[in-house]
Design an enzyme around this catalytic site. Sequence first.
Site, short mmCIF file in Angstrom:
data_model
loop_
_atom_site.label_atom_id
_atom_site.label_comp_id
_atom_site.label_asym_id
_atom_site.label_seq_id
_atom_site.Cartn_x
_atom_site.Cartn_y
_atom_site.Cartn_z
N ILE A 1 40.17 28.88 44.75
CA ILE A 1 40.84 28.85 46.07
C ILE A 1 39.96 28.13 47.09
N ASP B 1 27.49 28.00 47.68
CA ASP B 1 28.02 28.51 46.42
C ASP B 1 26.87 28.65 45.41
N LEU C 1 27.18 28.72 42.26
CA LEU C 1 27.54 28.05 40.99
C LEU C 1 27.36 29.01 39.82
N ASP D 1 22.88 31.81 46.91
CA ASP D 1 23.55 33.10 46.75
C ASP D 1 23.83 33.69 48.14
N THR E 1 42.01 41.12 48.73
CA THR E 1 43.01 40.97 47.67
C THR E 1 44.02 42.12 47.72
N ASP E 2 45.21 41.88 47.18
CA ASP E 2 46.21 42.97 47.11
C ASP E 2 45.75 44.08 46.17
N GLU E 3 44.79 43.77 45.28
CA GLU E 3 44.35 44.78 44.30
C GLU E 3 43.69 45.99 44.93
N TYR F 1 36.15 45.52 39.89
CA TYR F 1 36.40 44.36 40.76
C TYR F 1 37.12 44.82 42.04
N LYS G 1 35.87 44.96 46.06
CA LYS G 1 36.56 44.27 47.17
C LYS G 1 37.00 45.28 48.23
N ASN H 1 48.28 37.39 43.83
CA ASN H 1 47.78 36.48 42.77
C ASN H 1 48.07 35.03 43.10
N PRO I 1 42.13 48.19 30.11
CA PRO I 1 42.01 49.56 30.63
C PRO I 1 42.37 49.61 32.13
N HIS J 1 45.04 49.20 33.67
CA HIS J 1 45.84 48.02 34.03
C HIS J 1 46.90 48.42 35.06
P1 NAD Z 1 36.68 31.96 41.62
O1 NAD Z 1 36.11 32.92 40.64
O2 NAD Z 1 37.47 30.80 41.12
O3 NAD Z 1 35.49 31.36 42.52
C1 NAD Z 1 34.48 32.17 43.07
C2 NAD Z 1 33.40 31.24 43.61
O4 NAD Z 1 32.40 32.05 44.24
C3 NAD Z 1 32.67 30.42 42.53
O5 NAD Z 1 32.53 29.09 42.95
C4 NAD Z 1 31.32 31.11 42.39
O6 NAD Z 1 30.28 30.22 41.98
C5 NAD Z 1 31.11 31.62 43.81
N1 NAD Z 1 30.21 32.79 43.86
C6 NAD Z 1 30.29 33.94 43.16
N2 NAD Z 1 29.29 34.78 43.50
C7 NAD Z 1 28.58 34.15 44.48
C8 NAD Z 1 27.44 34.51 45.24
N3 NAD Z 1 26.81 35.68 45.06
N4 NAD Z 1 26.98 33.62 46.16
C9 NAD Z 1 27.58 32.42 46.34
N5 NAD Z 1 28.67 32.02 45.63
C10 NAD Z 1 29.16 32.89 44.70
O7 NAD Z 1 37.51 32.83 42.65
P2 NAD Z 1 38.92 32.51 43.35
O8 NAD Z 1 40.00 32.85 42.41
O9 NAD Z 1 38.87 31.19 43.99
O10 NAD Z 1 38.92 33.66 44.48
C11 NAD Z 1 38.30 33.42 45.74
C12 NAD Z 1 38.39 34.68 46.58
O11 NAD Z 1 39.75 35.07 46.73
C13 NAD Z 1 37.68 35.88 45.95
O12 NAD Z 1 37.05 36.59 46.99
C14 NAD Z 1 38.80 36.71 45.33
O13 NAD Z 1 38.46 38.09 45.35
C15 NAD Z 1 39.94 36.41 46.29
N6 NAD Z 1 41.30 36.46 45.72
C16 NAD Z 1 41.61 35.72 44.62
C17 NAD Z 1 42.91 35.73 44.14
C18 NAD Z 1 43.32 34.93 42.93
O14 NAD Z 1 44.44 35.11 42.45
N7 NAD Z 1 42.51 34.03 42.43
C19 NAD Z 1 43.89 36.51 44.79
C20 NAD Z 1 43.52 37.29 45.89
C21 NAD Z 1 42.22 37.22 46.37
O1 DAU Z 2 46.15 40.33 42.65
C1 DAU Z 2 45.15 39.46 43.11
C2 DAU Z 2 44.15 39.30 42.00
O2 DAU Z 2 44.75 38.47 41.03
C3 DAU Z 2 42.83 38.69 42.46
O3 DAU Z 2 42.23 39.55 43.37
C4 DAU Z 2 41.91 38.44 41.26
O4 DAU Z 2 40.73 37.77 41.69
C5 DAU Z 2 42.64 37.58 40.25
O5 DAU Z 2 41.86 37.43 39.09
C6 DAU Z 2 43.99 38.20 39.89
O6 DAU Z 2 43.80 39.43 39.11
P1 DAU Z 2 44.78 39.80 37.91
O7 DAU Z 2 44.11 40.75 37.03
O8 DAU Z 2 46.13 40.15 38.41
O9 DAU Z 2 44.90 38.30 37.24
P2 DAU Z 2 44.83 37.84 35.72
O10 DAU Z 2 45.21 36.40 35.71
O11 DAU Z 2 43.57 38.24 35.06
O12 DAU Z 2 46.01 38.68 35.05
C7 DAU Z 2 47.34 38.58 35.53
C8 DAU Z 2 48.20 39.51 34.65
O13 DAU Z 2 48.25 38.98 33.32
C9 DAU Z 2 47.63 40.91 34.51
O14 DAU Z 2 48.72 41.84 34.42
C10 DAU Z 2 46.89 40.89 33.18
C11 DAU Z 2 47.72 39.91 32.36
N1 DAU Z 2 46.98 39.10 31.36
C12 DAU Z 2 45.91 38.39 31.79
C13 DAU Z 2 45.18 37.62 30.91
C14 DAU Z 2 43.97 36.84 31.38
C15 DAU Z 2 47.40 39.06 30.04
O15 DAU Z 2 48.41 39.69 29.64
N2 DAU Z 2 46.69 38.29 29.16
C16 DAU Z 2 45.57 37.58 29.54
O16 DAU Z 2 44.95 36.93 28.67
#
Ligand code: NAD
Ligand code: DAU
Length: 337
Positions: A12, A33, A35, A59, A124-126, A149, A153, A178, A273, A275
């Site tokens: 994102i 970042d 990395l 970091d 996050t919505d989680e 996780y 958050k 998501n 687990p 879930h």
């Molecule tokens: P991502 O895992 O793709 O990227 C995370 C980034 O943070 C990476 O570039 C990593 O190198 C960096 N990072 C991790 N720990 C760090 C640290 N200690 N210091 C500096 N950099 C660090 O994550 P994303 O999916 O882009 O999510 C971004 C944010 O949005 C997160 O806070 C996540 O909780 C939140 N979020 C994600 C989703 C989703 O669906 N992906 C949904 C809701 C909220």
């Molecule tokens: O809801 C927001 C969250 O969405 C973010 O805060 C998290 O950073 C992001 O990773 C995401 O979490 P989820 O656990 O919802 O996403 P994930 O893609 O891991 O899984 C989505 C759904 O699919 C979940 O019900 C688990 C299921 N799944 C996931 C994977 C990776 C499978 O059935 N098989 C899989 O291999």
Amino acid sequence: MKLLITGGCGFIGSNFLRYLLKKYPDYKIFNLDKLTYAGNLENLSEVEKNPNYKFIQGDICNSQLVNQILAEKIGCIINFAAESHVDRSLYDPVVFVQSNLVGAQVLLQSALQHKVSLFLQISTDEVYGPVLGNQKFNEKDSLNPSSPYAASKASADLLALSYFKSFNLPLIIVRPTNNFGPYQFPEKLIPLFISNALEDKSLPIYGDGLYVRDWLYVQDHCEVLDLILQKGKTGEIYNISSHNEKTNLEITDLILQALGKPKNLIKHVPDRPAHDRRYALDSSKLEKELGWKPKFSFEKALQETIEWYQRNRNWWERVKSGEYQKYYEKHYAYLKK
Ligand code: NAD
Ligand code: DAU
């Protein structure tokens, strides 16, 4: 305007960085970042030479480094940096607490010290845990996280709110659903299943596959974050949903259909687990107070995403093989001197 984006090399964060640099050519943006495995400099190759963009490897837990960056008179911090994958948090919770909670605390403290004008915490919505029946969570609902996780958050949200209440730190928390779209690491459902299907590999569905997630296109997410930066009220929490609730099996069917791949690629595997069965958010506050509406239909956004992964096979193959981690050595070696 000078901004610090943390975690800008992730999914994102990199989409948002590209969005901001294109829309606001006068913004100066610092990207801090660490990395981790999820940070990929290739995601930002198109902006790395932009004079208004500066990458710093480090970091968010390193307060000395954070203070040094904020001394550049940063106006606004947007904290994306986090360990983001639920499954990984079940194996190694420690790093989640470190980056997602301790890291957030370091940023909050430094933001206070340097009097930044806005701190945007990406939550996050989680944090609300699973919804029951037809319920949807609003911003006043209590937090009930299930995974390490989500708990890390949720803890960061509470800490951030305490900085607003105790010290008047101007901050906003957003809780998006998501995300999906280009540059998402292929460990998450949609990019994992698209890339596996393109390789004719099986698609591991956890449990019965009837778990529901609410999908937000990353481009819509970028636009609403921009709106919140401009018009959001400090001290507030905004849920972000574009109301696209789908079961994992529905998503899987759409991907297989779009790619013309057979359903026998689906493989039911043991469940995750704790879930969470379903997430659903009430985002009427954002819609009414800031007038937000998503631009993309879910179908169009998913189609665009699938096409992006078809066109960018090179990107995800390098990610899956670990090759992408060599990019830093080649393009940023000068930072080490
Ligand atoms: P991502 O895992 O793709 O990227 C995370 C980034 O943070 C990476 O570039 C990593 O190198 C960096 N990072 C991790 N720990 C760090 C640290 N200690 N210091 C500096 N950099 C660090 O994550 P994303 O999916 O882009 O999510 C971004 C944010 O949005 C997160 O806070 C996540 O909780 C939140 N979020 C994600 C989703 C989703 O669906 N992906 C949904 C809701 C909220
Ligand atoms: O809801 C927001 C969250 O969405 C973010 O805060 C998290 O950073 C992001 O990773 C995401 O979490 P989820 O656990 O919802 O996403 P994930 O893609 O891991 O899984 C989505 C759904 O699919 C979940 O019900 C688990 C299921 N799944 C996931 C994977 C990776 C499978 O059935 N098989 C899989 O291999």
